[in-house]
Design a protein around this motif. Sequence first.
Motif, mmCIF file in Angstrom:
data_model
loop_
_atom_site.group_PDB
_atom_site.id
_atom_site.type_symbol
_atom_site.label_atom_id
_atom_site.label_comp_id
_atom_site.label_asym_id
_atom_site.label_seq_id
_atom_site.Cartn_x
_atom_site.Cartn_y
_atom_site.Cartn_z
ATOM 1 N N GLY A 31 -1.322 -11.248 7.601
ATOM 2 C CA GLY A 31 -1.417 -11.914 6.387
ATOM 3 C C GLY A 31 -2.321 -11.157 5.672
ATOM 4 N N ALA A 32 -3.633 -10.768 6.135
ATOM 5 C CA ALA A 32 -4.528 -10.052 5.545
ATOM 6 C C ALA A 32 -4.237 -8.659 5.049
ATOM 7 C CB ALA A 32 -6.046 -10.130 6.431
ATOM 8 N N ALA A 33 -3.579 -8.119 6.032
ATOM 9 C CA ALA A 33 -3.166 -6.809 5.791
ATOM 10 C C ALA A 33 -1.876 -6.571 4.663
ATOM 11 C CB ALA A 33 -2.675 -5.932 7.204
ATOM 12 N N ASP A 55 6.021 0.119 6.642
ATOM 13 C CA ASP A 55 5.799 1.208 7.810
ATOM 14 C C ASP A 55 4.743 0.949 8.702
ATOM 15 O OD1 ASP A 55 5.790 3.640 9.460
ATOM 16 O OD2 ASP A 55 6.725 4.925 7.881
ATOM 17 N N PRO A 56 4.769 0.550 10.036
ATOM 18 C CA PRO A 56 3.428 0.507 10.755
ATOM 19 C C PRO A 56 2.609 1.453 10.802
ATOM 20 C CG PRO A 56 5.362 0.133 12.040
ATOM 21 C CD PRO A 56 6.132 0.641 10.687
ATOM 22 N N GLU A 57 2.948 2.848 10.169
ATOM 23 C CA GLU A 57 1.927 4.063 9.890
ATOM 24 C C GLU A 57 1.560 3.907 8.540
ATOM 25 O OE1 GLU A 57 3.889 7.788 10.675
ATOM 26 O OE2 GLU A 57 4.514 7.227 12.651
ATOM 27 N N THR A 58 1.455 2.922 7.708
ATOM 28 C CA THR A 58 1.071 2.860 6.628
ATOM 29 C C THR A 58 -0.523 2.453 6.655
ATOM 30 O OG1 THR A 58 2.844 1.433 5.709
ATOM 31 C CG2 THR A 58 0.648 1.352 4.285
ATOM 32 N N GLU A 59 -1.203 3.369 5.700
ATOM 33 C CA GLU A 59 -2.661 3.428 5.865
ATOM 34 C C GLU A 59 -3.325 2.139 5.190
ATOM 35 O OE1 GLU A 59 -5.517 6.205 3.251
ATOM 36 O OE2 GLU A 59 -4.721 7.453 5.100
ATOM 37 N N ILE A 60 -4.249 1.628 5.786
ATOM 38 C CA ILE A 60 -5.154 0.842 5.148
ATOM 39 C C ILE A 60 -6.698 1.318 5.387
ATOM 40 C CG2 ILE A 60 -3.977 -1.368 5.623
ATOM 41 C CD1 ILE A 60 -5.218 -2.074 8.183
ATOM 42 N N ARG A 79 -4.370 3.409 10.702
ATOM 43 C CA ARG A 79 -3.046 3.075 10.659
ATOM 44 C C ARG A 79 -3.159 1.702 10.766
ATOM 45 N NH1 ARG A 79 1.680 5.302 14.893
ATOM 46 N NH2 ARG A 79 3.215 3.620 14.670
ATOM 47 N N VAL A 80 -2.100 0.742 9.915
ATOM 48 C CA VAL A 80 -2.008 -0.294 10.200
ATOM 49 C C VAL A 80 -1.608 -1.143 11.157
ATOM 50 C CG1 VAL A 80 0.305 -0.719 9.037
ATOM 51 C CG2 VAL A 80 -1.334 -2.584 8.716
#
Length: 450
Positions: A148-150, A422-427, A436-437
């Motif tokens: 939820g935070a991400a 996308d799991p590779e999305t950057e945070i 990577r998220v």
Amino acid sequence: MTLLSTLIRRDFLKVGAGTAVGLAIPRPGTARTPTAGGPEGKAKSVILVNLTGGPSHIDSLDMKPDAPAEVRGEFRPIATAVPGVRICEHLPQLSVRMKRWALVRSLSHGENGHLPGTHRLLTGATMPNQRGTDLDNVLSRRDWPCYGAALNALRPRRDGIPNGVTLPHALIEGPLTWPGQHGGFLGPGHDPMLVTQDPNSATFRMDDFSLPSGTDPARVEQRRDLLERLGSGGAGDPAFREHQRHAFELLASGRVAGAFQLDREPVKVRDRYGRNPFGQSLLLARRLVQAGVPIVQANMGIVQSWDTHVDNWGRLKTRLLPWLDQALAALADELEAVGLWDQTFVAVLGEFGRTPKVSTLPGETIPGRDHWAHVYSGLFAGGGVVGGRVIGKSDKGGAVPVSTSYTPFDVGATIYQAFGVDPETEIRDAQNRPSRVCSGTPMDVLFRNT
């Protein structure tokens, strides 16, 4: 003190309704909000049913009736609606609804500790090694952000609806908050909304979401406009101004407040879920999904409820399995009845399973099972999941996978993909460092009819 003045304080906030409810409302952090990539997901909401403590797979979803007595345990398997698939006798309602569920029997990872295992389950990432002495603190901002935070960092909202809600309580033991439940390195501004009381309580209320009696909504709106004009001139702390905005949004949105009014539900519906914390928590989860909340984490039991080192079979058959069975049946039936089944991804699992071999702790007389992350089981449904299948297999003793295995990181990647993230999305953290998220690979097998 009015609700509005309470909401705009600078730290974690508690909004109570007498002794019935507490709600933690975070203040904004400093993380960036990049745009999520990847394909558009089918799900609009995710319900993560957290079986905290780790349930025994051998005594629930992956029984071994032909194994020696010290492995197979005390329960008998029963047939399900899916030919050839059997589960525990204490899950009768699930058994007749198995065509809705995908049962994964080859979940696996290498961490047998509750804290790092829970962090993996709730974040899809490994707990940072540098946490160190922070284990003695209330929480650590070095942890990875929960889902939820991400999502809140990736897709901030402006409609008063939180991206994440955790219920019916946080996982806390004394001074220790279990890792992975909050915004972690993204900062407290992305912490999920936290419900801190039992929805099964007769006094459960969220009346403080609405304006006090006699308050003029027009006057509140005037004050909001004034604060916005003052803020536009650059005065004050930007994070504090953002927190004020969030407070006004919560007051303006009646959808979330209405979701917490469980007394509006017909008595028959509440009874169908079960008049216990499990049942009423999943009823509340359904109502929050209907209100538009994307991620609901429902903790089934207090910390370590499923941690059955002692009296494994007594605890499972008298409370844990019957409560879960009834609540999951009602949740699935109602999500389908209101047209939300295909839009809601439901995952039911703990941080690990239990040891294949029965044991008795020193000083105890009633046996149980210890922690076992090498192989365990989970249930998945809704949001495009193809039900009526068993995915993966453990060996004849329920000790290791003998087919493709899936990790909590893969579960996390699947949750993100369900939203089209996308799991590779950057945070980025407060120091603007990219990550990577999620490091896992989505479990596409859940969505394929093969």
